[in-house]
Design a protein around this motif. Structure first.
Motif, PDB file in Angstrom:
ATOM      1  N   HIS A  25      -4.181   7.381 -13.849  1.00  0.00           N
ATOM      2  CA  HIS A  25      -4.020   6.249 -12.925  1.00  0.00           C
ATOM      3  C   HIS A  25      -3.759   6.699 -11.493  1.00  0.00           C
ATOM      4  O   HIS A  25      -3.233   5.930 -10.700  1.00  0.00           O
ATOM      5  CB  HIS A  25      -2.885   5.351 -13.392  1.00  0.00           C
ATOM      6  N   THR A  26      -4.107   7.937 -11.184  1.00  0.00           N
ATOM      7  CA  THR A  26      -3.854   8.391  -9.818  1.00  0.00           C
ATOM      8  C   THR A  26      -4.902   7.819  -8.876  1.00  0.00           C
ATOM      9  O   THR A  26      -5.691   8.529  -8.279  1.00  0.00           O
ATOM     10  CB  THR A  26      -3.845   9.925  -9.730  1.00  0.00           C
ATOM     11  N   GLU A  27      -4.853   6.497  -8.771  1.00  0.00           N
ATOM     12  CA  GLU A  27      -5.731   5.837  -7.809  1.00  0.00           C
ATOM     13  C   GLU A  27      -5.064   5.886  -6.444  1.00  0.00           C
ATOM     14  O   GLU A  27      -3.848   6.086  -6.338  1.00  0.00           O
ATOM     15  CB  GLU A  27      -5.988   4.393  -8.260  1.00  0.00           C
ATOM     16  N   GLU A  28      -5.876   5.672  -5.435  1.00  0.00           N
ATOM     17  CA  GLU A  28      -5.404   5.882  -4.059  1.00  0.00           C
ATOM     18  C   GLU A  28      -4.130   5.117  -3.747  1.00  0.00           C
ATOM     19  O   GLU A  28      -3.164   5.664  -3.215  1.00  0.00           O
ATOM     20  CB  GLU A  28      -6.530   5.495  -3.084  1.00  0.00           C
TER      21      GLU A  28
ATOM     22  N   GLY B  22      -3.066  20.037   7.976  1.00  0.00           N
ATOM     23  CA  GLY B  22      -2.227  19.507   6.886  1.00  0.00           C
ATOM     24  C   GLY B  22      -2.306  17.995   6.787  1.00  0.00           C
ATOM     25  O   GLY B  22      -2.458  17.439   5.691  1.00  0.00           O
ATOM     26  N   VAL B  23      -2.210  17.338   7.924  1.00  0.00           N
ATOM     27  CA  VAL B  23      -2.271  15.867   7.915  1.00  0.00           C
ATOM     28  C   VAL B  23      -3.653  15.409   7.432  1.00  0.00           C
ATOM     29  O   VAL B  23      -3.769  14.515   6.587  1.00  0.00           O
ATOM     30  CB  VAL B  23      -1.953  15.303   9.323  1.00  0.00           C
ATOM     31  N   LEU B  24      -4.686  16.053   7.965  1.00  0.00           N
ATOM     32  CA  LEU B  24      -6.047  15.666   7.557  1.00  0.00           C
ATOM     33  C   LEU B  24      -6.264  15.927   6.061  1.00  0.00           C
ATOM     34  O   LEU B  24      -6.837  15.104   5.344  1.00  0.00           O
ATOM     35  CB  LEU B  24      -7.087  16.440   8.381  1.00  0.00           C
ATOM     36  N   TRP B  25      -5.791  17.095   5.612  1.00  0.00           N
ATOM     37  CA  TRP B  25      -5.940  17.453   4.192  1.00  0.00           C
ATOM     38  C   TRP B  25      -5.223  16.429   3.314  1.00  0.00           C
ATOM     39  O   TRP B  25      -5.756  15.943   2.319  1.00  0.00           O
ATOM     40  CB  TRP B  25      -5.386  18.864   3.971  1.00  0.00           C
ATOM     41  N   ARG B  26      -4.006  16.093   3.715  1.00  0.00           N
ATOM     42  CA  ARG B  26      -3.208  15.173   2.895  1.00  0.00           C
ATOM     43  C   ARG B  26      -3.849  13.773   2.876  1.00  0.00           C
ATOM     44  O   ARG B  26      -3.908  13.122   1.838  1.00  0.00           O
ATOM     45  CB  ARG B  26      -1.805  15.144   3.499  1.00  0.00           C
ATOM     46  N   LEU B  27      -4.317  13.335   4.039  1.00  0.00           N
ATOM     47  CA  LEU B  27      -4.954  12.008   4.084  1.00  0.00           C
ATOM     48  C   LEU B  27      -6.264  12.011   3.296  1.00  0.00           C
ATOM     49  O   LEU B  27      -6.565  11.070   2.560  1.00  0.00           O
ATOM     50  CB  LEU B  27      -5.203  11.582   5.534  1.00  0.00           C
ATOM     51  N   ALA B  28      -7.028  13.095   3.472  1.00  0.00           N
ATOM     52  CA  ALA B  28      -8.307  13.176   2.747  1.00  0.00           C
ATOM     53  C   ALA B  28      -8.056  13.206   1.240  1.00  0.00           C
ATOM     54  O   ALA B  28      -8.755  12.537   0.463  1.00  0.00           O
ATOM     55  CB  ALA B  28      -9.077  14.420   3.186  1.00  0.00           C
ATOM     56  N   ALA B  29      -7.031  13.971   0.846  1.00  0.00           N
ATOM     57  CA  ALA B  29      -6.717  14.067  -0.588  1.00  0.00           C
ATOM     58  C   ALA B  29      -6.382  12.684  -1.157  1.00  0.00           C
ATOM     59  O   ALA B  29      -6.696  12.380  -2.310  1.00  0.00           O
ATOM     60  CB  ALA B  29      -5.552  15.021  -0.803  1.00  0.00           C
ATOM     61  N   LEU B  33      -9.260   9.847  -3.494  1.00  0.00           N
ATOM     62  CA  LEU B  33      -8.901   9.464  -4.866  1.00  0.00           C
ATOM     63  C   LEU B  33      -9.685   8.207  -5.237  1.00  0.00           C
ATOM     64  O   LEU B  33     -10.158   7.473  -4.351  1.00  0.00           O
ATOM     65  CB  LEU B  33      -7.395   9.162  -4.944  1.00  0.00           C
ATOM     66  N   PRO B  34      -9.802   7.906  -6.538  1.00  0.00           N
ATOM     67  CA  PRO B  34     -10.527   6.683  -6.906  1.00  0.00           C
ATOM     68  C   PRO B  34      -9.824   5.439  -6.357  1.00  0.00           C
ATOM     69  O   PRO B  34      -8.600   5.402  -6.273  1.00  0.00           O
ATOM     70  CB  PRO B  34     -10.461   6.687  -8.439  1.00  0.00           C
ATOM     71  N   TRP B  35     -10.615   4.463  -5.967  1.00  0.00           N
ATOM     72  CA  TRP B  35     -10.083   3.171  -5.523  1.00  0.00           C
ATOM     73  C   TRP B  35     -10.374   2.161  -6.622  1.00  0.00           C
ATOM     74  O   TRP B  35     -11.510   2.059  -7.070  1.00  0.00           O
ATOM     75  CB  TRP B  35     -10.746   2.725  -4.214  1.00  0.00           C
ATOM     76  N   PRO B  36      -9.361   1.415  -7.055  1.00  0.00           N
ATOM     77  CA  PRO B  36      -9.618   0.441  -8.124  1.00  0.00           C
ATOM     78  C   PRO B  36     -10.551  -0.659  -7.644  1.00  0.00           C
ATOM     79  O   PRO B  36     -10.478  -1.079  -6.486  1.00  0.00           O
ATOM     80  CB  PRO B  36      -8.230  -0.119  -8.432  1.00  0.00           C
TER      81      PRO B  36
END
Lengths: 441, 219
Positions: A25-28, B22-29, B33-36
């Motif tokens: 469930h690691t969704e954004e 770091g900020v860009l990496w963290r935001l990109a990470a 991620l999947p969006w429901p």
């Protein structure tokens, strides 16, 4: 071996299964929420459980710790040093996630980061259940729903018997298994077993308004204990049953009775659970009645008693329908007294989110009721109405516990009791409520 | 190479690079991620998505009436700290010159005495926040290493800057070097701990706003 023994049940605590479920469930939005928490503790001030217990462990943000820990432990480079989730963590947090969170969402309204903690707790429960944890009575309610059709054992046959009895006893048409209908009505088994007059009231109003409606033995149970207990397969099955029933009768609208989480489960999560849009509109009964009132199909005698309204969290704050109940009470309840706070920042009854079904949580629930008692007494109202049978049951039990003399009532039942029955039908081909021969069709 | 040369040169440059990446990496990470997928039908009266997000973002700037009494101190203290820090970082002449060297834009500075007052208030509010975190039962329970380290990483640059500007105890060069090194430490830590909330707040408030506003709730 993946885990250790669950002291309460003797079963195994499968930590890896919990972690797998968390990570699935690691969704954004979930990860943003977990990483965005600044640990300010404000949410404790909004939580009814913390309010009455003063226990810091009841702080909503604290309830998210196992999830945050599991995610940290798999995220490079933190994974090199971060501690792993343990069976002890899961054992400790089980009570916090099930017994002391009603998924009411009030903590979101205070959070400076706007984090929706209830959403995360819902997901965390799924992981705990996968690990072999969760309160036995809540899980049994979910299993009963799957196996018998209802958490309280209201099978299709029992439903038919109850309907026949109610139709006979209260002289009202209650339609069951009509081949076609515009509207499919669903029931809450809490109402069927504890407050059956609620179904009678709905039937009277629908008949009065001339609605073409039916119940269906293929999909009648609105409550969704799979949703509350973290059993997604059961949650999906309960939704699928209603969808199948609605499609079979060609219903354009499905009405959820006075039940908060049932509304949230079908209206806002139903389509997501079954993976396709619902082929009908979903309305809580208060929304449907408000629609009837707007169309002039609900003519009511004035209700003079000093009255207040308890907002069910899943209908108001998390459902968006707080205005509908007030629209219904407008010009009808002549002495309506609003509690403070109310609407989207109301205090929860203490029994939502499945907590009502958890026996060991009763003592804390009763303490929460004192908040509501105090609120009602400040208004001077003689009766507190609600449009959720789960809230009603919770409040009713606590009322008895404290021997409180305040009145409790159902919005729908009060409305049904005040219909103007002058012989002229309010809607098309509608007989006046209660005027026809008893019949279950 | 003096300590000041090191601080101004490799230390600050490395820190800025780590901060930016770091900020860009963290935001990109997060954003990758999947969006429901939301399949429910929004309420007819629901505002447009961006309106719902903006409304929620603004609404969470101040506690609602039922919570005001309980959260007033923490809220005001937080405003004193955040506004004070912004005044010091973006209003001080030397900082503006440094930012102009990075981004090529500048703006008028605030008077030195005003900056000093802002720095003192910022330190006082940070002190109050720490005392509260150490003494409040809820905060004590939920505080982590990240909370305390982030506090320290924020406190040190303000303190060292205030000391340097007022030429206290050590030579100005040494104080300035220490100040810049503390800023470098702040920048390096920023992407990895709770300081990231400065960026994450845009996501969390907006997403909750969208979630609730499409249902018709005012959260």
């Amino acid at each position: 071996m993946n885990g250790t023994t669950n002291a309460a049940t003797g079963g195994t605590i499968d930590v890896k299964a919990a972690v797998r479920t968390f990570l699935a469930h690691t969704e954004e939005h979930l990860v943003s929420y977990l990483e965005g928490c600044v640990h300010c503790g404000a949410c404790a001030e909004a939580c009814h459980f913390h309010q009455v217990s003063g226990d810091p462990r009841h702080t909503p943000a604290y309830k998210l710790f196992p999830l945050a820990k599991a995610i940290r432990a798999q995220k490079f480079p933190l994974s090199l040093i971060a501690p792993r989730l343990t069976a002890e963590d899961l054992r400790e947090w089980e009570e916090l996630l099930f017994d002391t969170c009603t998924l009411c969402g009030r903590c979101t309204t205070i959070c400076p980061m706007g984090i929706d903690i209830a959403s995360i707790v819902g997901i965390a429960r799924q992981a705990f259940v996968k690990a072999g944890l969760g309160p036995a009575d809540l899980l049994a309610a979910a299993d009963n729903s799957r196996d018998l059709g209802s958490p309280l054992g209201v099978t299709a046959e029992k439903l038919r018997e109850r309907i026949e009895w109610l139709a006979d006893e209260y002289e009202v048409d209650i339609h069951l298994d009509k081949p076609q209908a515009d509207v499919l009505l669903t029931v809450s088994s809490i109402e069927m077993m504890k407050y059956p007059t609620s179904l009678v009231a709905i039937a009277r109003i629908l008949n009065y308004a001339g609605t073409d409606w039916t119940l269906s033995s293929k999909g009648y149970e609105a409550t969704n204990f799979g949703y509350l207990a973290g059993k997604t397969d059961v949650a999906r099955l309960m939704i699928a049953r209603i969808v199948a029933a609605a499609e079979a009768v060609g219903a354009k609208t499905v009405i959820i009775p006075e039940c908060g989480h049932a509304y949230g489960a079908l209206r806002w999560s139903g389509a997501n659970l079954i993976g396709r849009p619902l082929p009908f509109a979903v309305l809580h009964i208060s929304e449907y009645l408000a629609e009837l009132k707007r169309k002039g199909k609900l003519r009511l005698k004035p209700f003079d008693e000093p009255v207040t309204y308890h907002d069910p969290c899943q209908i108001s704050r998390r459902g968006g329908a707080s205005g509908e109940a007030r629209f219904l009470l407008e010009d009808f309840a002549k002495d309506f007294r609003e509690m403070t706070p109310s609407g989207d920042v109301n205090w929860c009854c203490g029994g939502g989110g499945g907590v009502q079904a958890i026996g060991r949580a009763a003592a804390l629930r009763h303490k929460v009721f004192k908040i509501k008692m105090d609120q009602v007494e400040k208004t001077g109202a003689k009766m507190m109405l609600s449009s959720c049978s789960n809230c009603r049951l919770t409040l009713d039990e606590s009322r008895l516990h404290w021997k409180w003399e305040g009145g409790l009532g159902s919005l729908v039942e009060v409305i049904a009791d005040h219909l103007i029955e002058d012989g002229a039908p309010a809607g098309r081909d509608a007989p006046a409520a209660g005027s026809t021969a008893p019949r279950a069709s | 190479m003096t300590l000041l040369d090191f601080a101004r040169g490799p230390a600050l440059e490395t820190a800025l690079a780590i901060f930016a990446f770091g900020v860009l990496w963290r935001l990109a990470a997060l954003l990758f991620l999947p969006w429901p997928r939301e399949r429910s039908v929004p309420r007819r009266s629901a505002p447009a998505i961006l309106v719902g997000a903006a409304q929620s973002f603004v609404r969470h700037f101040w506690p609602r009436q039922p919570y005001l009494a309980a959260t007033l101190f923490a809220t005001l203290n937080s405003y004193v700290f955040h506004v004070g820090l912004a005044v010091v970082v973006f209003g001080m002449e030397q900082h503006i010159l440094f930012l102009r060297s990075l981004f090529g834009v500048s703006w008028p500075n605030l008077p030195g005495a005003f900056i000093t007052l802002a720095a003192i208030l910022t330190l006082a509010s940070l002190g109050a926040a720490l005392v509260r975190r150490l003494t409040h039962p809820v905060l004590r329970l939920i505080s982590t290493f990240d909370d305390y380290l982030s506090w320290l990483m924020t406190f040190l640059p303000v303190l060292s800057g205030l000391v340097a500007v007022n030429h206290l105890w050590l030579s100005y060069e040494r104080l300035l070097a220490l100040h810049i090194l503390s800023v470098a430490a702040f920048l390096i830590w920023f992407p990895f701990g709770k300081l990231m909330h400065a960026f994450l707040v845009f996501l969390t408030r907006s997403e909750t706003g969208i979630f609730y506003s499409r249902r018709g709730s005012v959260i």
